[in-house]
Design an enzyme around this catalytic site. Structure first.
Site, PDB file in Angstrom:
ATOM      1  N   ASP A  43      -1.157  -0.877  -4.091  1.00 50.72           N
ATOM      2  CA  ASP A  43      -2.241  -1.061  -3.282  1.00 50.72           C
ATOM      3  C   ASP A  43      -3.069   0.125  -3.274  1.00 50.72           C
ATOM      4  O   ASP A  43      -2.376   0.666  -2.078  1.00 50.72           O
ATOM      5  CB  ASP A  43      -2.461  -2.386  -2.363  1.00 50.72           C
ATOM      6  N   HIS A  96     -11.695  -7.137  -1.970  1.00 52.60           N
ATOM      7  CA  HIS A  96     -11.443  -6.222  -1.071  1.00 52.60           C
ATOM      8  C   HIS A  96     -11.746  -6.603   0.061  1.00 52.60           C
ATOM      9  O   HIS A  96     -12.759  -6.748   0.554  1.00 52.60           O
ATOM     10  CB  HIS A  96     -11.009  -4.806  -0.949  1.00 52.60           C
ATOM     11  N   HIS A 144     -12.932  -2.750   5.274  1.00 54.13           N
ATOM     12  CA  HIS A 144     -11.341  -3.996   5.176  1.00 54.13           C
ATOM     13  C   HIS A 144     -11.532  -4.053   6.850  1.00 54.13           C
ATOM     14  O   HIS A 144     -11.959  -2.635   7.815  1.00 54.13           O
ATOM     15  CB  HIS A 144     -10.239  -2.349   4.636  1.00 54.13           C
ATOM     16  N   GLY A 145     -10.285  -4.154   7.567  1.00 53.34           N
ATOM     17  CA  GLY A 145     -10.312  -4.396   8.835  1.00 53.34           C
ATOM     18  C   GLY A 145     -10.711  -5.414   9.271  1.00 53.34           C
ATOM     19  O   GLY A 145     -10.973  -6.608   8.997  1.00 53.34           O
ATOM     20  N   ASP A 160      -6.863   3.688  -8.294  1.00 55.08           N
ATOM     21  CA  ASP A 160      -7.943   3.588  -6.686  1.00 55.08           C
ATOM     22  C   ASP A 160      -8.850   5.138  -6.780  1.00 55.08           C
ATOM     23  O   ASP A 160      -8.550   5.825  -5.900  1.00 55.08           O
ATOM     24  CB  ASP A 160      -7.918   3.185  -5.435  1.00 55.08           C
ATOM     25  N   GLU A 212     -10.718   0.275  -9.622  1.00 58.63           N
ATOM     26  CA  GLU A 212     -12.286   0.462  -7.863  1.00 58.63           C
ATOM     27  C   GLU A 212     -13.029   1.033  -9.011  1.00 58.63           C
ATOM     28  O   GLU A 212     -13.107   2.488  -8.769  1.00 58.63           O
ATOM     29  CB  GLU A 212     -11.707   0.861  -7.029  1.00 58.63           C
ATOM     30  N   SER A 251       1.001  -0.917  -0.109  1.00 51.18           N
ATOM     31  CA  SER A 251      -0.269  -0.273  -0.142  1.00 51.18           C
ATOM     32  C   SER A 251       0.956   1.006  -0.575  1.00 51.18           C
ATOM     33  O   SER A 251       2.253   1.492   0.136  1.00 51.18           O
ATOM     34  CB  SER A 251      -1.152   0.527   1.226  1.00 51.18           C
ATOM     35  N   THR A 268      -5.346  -7.852   7.221  1.00 48.35           N
ATOM     36  CA  THR A 268      -5.532  -8.298   8.328  1.00 48.35           C
ATOM     37  C   THR A 268      -4.882  -9.801   9.506  1.00 48.35           C
ATOM     38  O   THR A 268      -4.792  -9.663  10.403  1.00 48.35           O
ATOM     39  CB  THR A 268      -6.878  -7.743   8.775  1.00 48.35           C
TER      40      THR A 268
HETATM   41  P1  13P Z   1      -8.409  -7.127   4.651  1.00 45.39           P
HETATM   42  O1  13P Z   1      -7.477  -6.046   5.809  1.00 45.39           O
HETATM   43  O2  13P Z   1      -9.540  -6.494   5.474  1.00 45.39           O
HETATM   44  O3  13P Z   1      -7.760  -8.446   4.796  1.00 45.39           O
HETATM   45  O4  13P Z   1      -8.067  -6.340   3.252  1.00 45.39           O
HETATM   46  C1  13P Z   1      -7.541  -6.256   2.314  1.00 45.39           C
HETATM   47  C2  13P Z   1      -7.543  -5.370   1.305  1.00 45.39           C
HETATM   48  O5  13P Z   1      -8.055  -5.369   0.888  1.00 45.39           O
HETATM   49  C3  13P Z   1      -5.871  -4.789   1.102  1.00 45.39           C
HETATM   50  O6  13P Z   1      -6.334  -3.559  -0.489  1.00 45.39           O
HETATM   51  O1  G3H Z   2      -6.691  -1.685   2.007  1.00 44.09           O
HETATM   52  C1  G3H Z   2      -5.670  -1.261   3.347  1.00 44.09           C
HETATM   53  C2  G3H Z   2      -4.352  -2.989   3.226  1.00 44.09           C
HETATM   54  O2  G3H Z   2      -5.167  -3.482   4.661  1.00 44.09           O
HETATM   55  C3  G3H Z   2      -3.919  -1.590   3.055  1.00 44.09           C
HETATM   56  O3  G3H Z   2      -3.622  -0.585   5.072  1.00 44.09           O
HETATM   57  O4  G3H Z   2      -2.893   1.912   4.001  1.00 44.09           O
HETATM   58  O5  G3H Z   2      -2.909   0.636   6.896  1.00 44.09           O
HETATM   59  O6  G3H Z   2      -1.445  -0.273   4.591  1.00 44.09           O
HETATM   60  P1  G3H Z   2      -2.736   0.528   5.005  1.00 44.09           P
HETATM   61 ZN    ZN Z   3      -8.139  -2.870   0.107  1.00 44.81          ZN
END
Ligand code: 13P
Ligand code: G3H
Ligand code: ZN
Length: 284
Positions: free
Chosen positions: A82, A208, A180-181, A104, A134, A50, A233
């Site tokens: 990412d 995602h 996410h998360g 994105d 996206e 990312s 995550t």
């Molecule tokens: P998670 O952290 O929920 O697995 O999502 C990862 C993601 O979508 C990274 O782009």
């Molecule tokens: O989609 C997001 C990813 O989990 C990356 O997260 O921006 O904290 O590295 P981050």
């Molecule tokens: Zn993502």
């Protein structure tokens, strides 16, 4: 092996009915854990960084580590940006050697997202770098929003068809109820919407926010057209929970390798398990 573009991995996955895992890496232990899992499972793999990972580790370090890891193994490895929201960052990643980027533009108005995605494709396509876009807004689990508001964030199938026709993009990240998360409850995925989008766009779909999605739901999404599944995550959890456990059990331990080593192993196991769920094991 040299790094391969994500599109190449997704082309085979789509044809053969599995998905390739895209795992977020932020440091050496995570890169090594993901590569080790791919080797043990004989699976293709997408390593993704990312913008935050790049700020943390440095672009040259991320690219260097992943290139070294990929060259030392026989399974195909892609290095992917990412959630790139900044055009300059996208260009820097491509120049650094990334084999794939996500642009994105999901927070932009539709026509601006199309224009920016096209601009990225214009510089990436001639040099064989693949591009993911996206459409729709994938939230975070911390976002406290109603179901009706959530649905308004979901990807509109007709808009997806128009977006893909206008851009010629190679893969599309969509919003169908994942976040996410760490999830508070059980995520409800809109499979009908996924099937509709897939039938209208005909390109690999990217899921995602997949860490908290139950395995059966992920498998169903793959059967309906998802070819790339993003996981961050679950890797973070394995890393931190294992380190915490070792530190609690051995409070006098001061050798970082004795703490990071077990954490790396735990991450490898998480990634291996995902590869089996996604059906990519044995597909290298
Ligand atoms: P998670 O952290 O929920 O697995 O999502 C990862 C993601 O979508 C990274 O782009
Ligand atoms: O989609 C997001 C990813 O989990 C990356 O997260 O921006 O904290 O590295 P981050
Ligand atoms: Zn993502």
């Amino acid at each position: 092996m040299a790094l391969v573009p994500v599109s190449e991995l997704l082309f085979k996955a789509e044809k053969e009915g599995y998905a390739v895992g895209a795992f977020n890496a932020n440091n050496m232990e995570i890169v090594q854990a993901i590569i080790e899992a791919a080797k043990l499972e004989n699976s293709p793999v997408i390593m993704q960084a990312s913008q935050g990972a790049i700020t943390y580790a440095g672009l040259e370090f991320i690219t260097g580590m992943v290139k070294i890891a990929a060259e030392a193994c026989k399974v195909p490895v892609a290095l992917h940006l990412d959630h790139g929201t900044d055009f300059g960052q996208v260009v820097r990643c491509i120049r650094s050697g990334f084999s794939s980027v996500m642009y994105d533009g999901s927070k932009l108005p539709l026509e601006e997202n199309i224009a920016m995605t096209r601009k990225v494709l214009e510089i990436a396509r001639p040099i064989g770098v693949s591009v993911e876009a996206e459409l729709g807004k994938i939230g975070g689990t911390e976002d406290d929003i109603h179901v009706s508001e959530k649905e308004a964030m979901y990807t509109d199938p007709e808009e997806a068809r128009y977006f893909v026709a206008q851009t010629g993009i190679e893969s599309l990240a969509i919003a169908i109820g994942t976040a996410h998360g760490q999830y508070k409850g059980k995520p409800e995925l809109d499979f009908e919407r996924l099937a509709k989008i897939k039938s209208l766009v005909g390109i690999p779909i990217v899921l995602h926010g997949s860490s908290g999605v139950p395995d059966e739901a992920v498998k169903k999404a793959i059967a309906l057209g998802v070819c790339k599944v993003n996981i961050d995550t679950n890797i973070r959890e394995a890393f931190v929970y294992t380190m915490r456990k070792v530190i609690q059990e051995k409070p006098d331990e001061i050798d970082p390798r004795k703490i990071l080593g077990p954490a790396r192993e735990a991450m490898t196991n998480v990634v291996r398990n995902k590869m089996r769920v996604f059906g990519s094991s044995g597909q290298a």
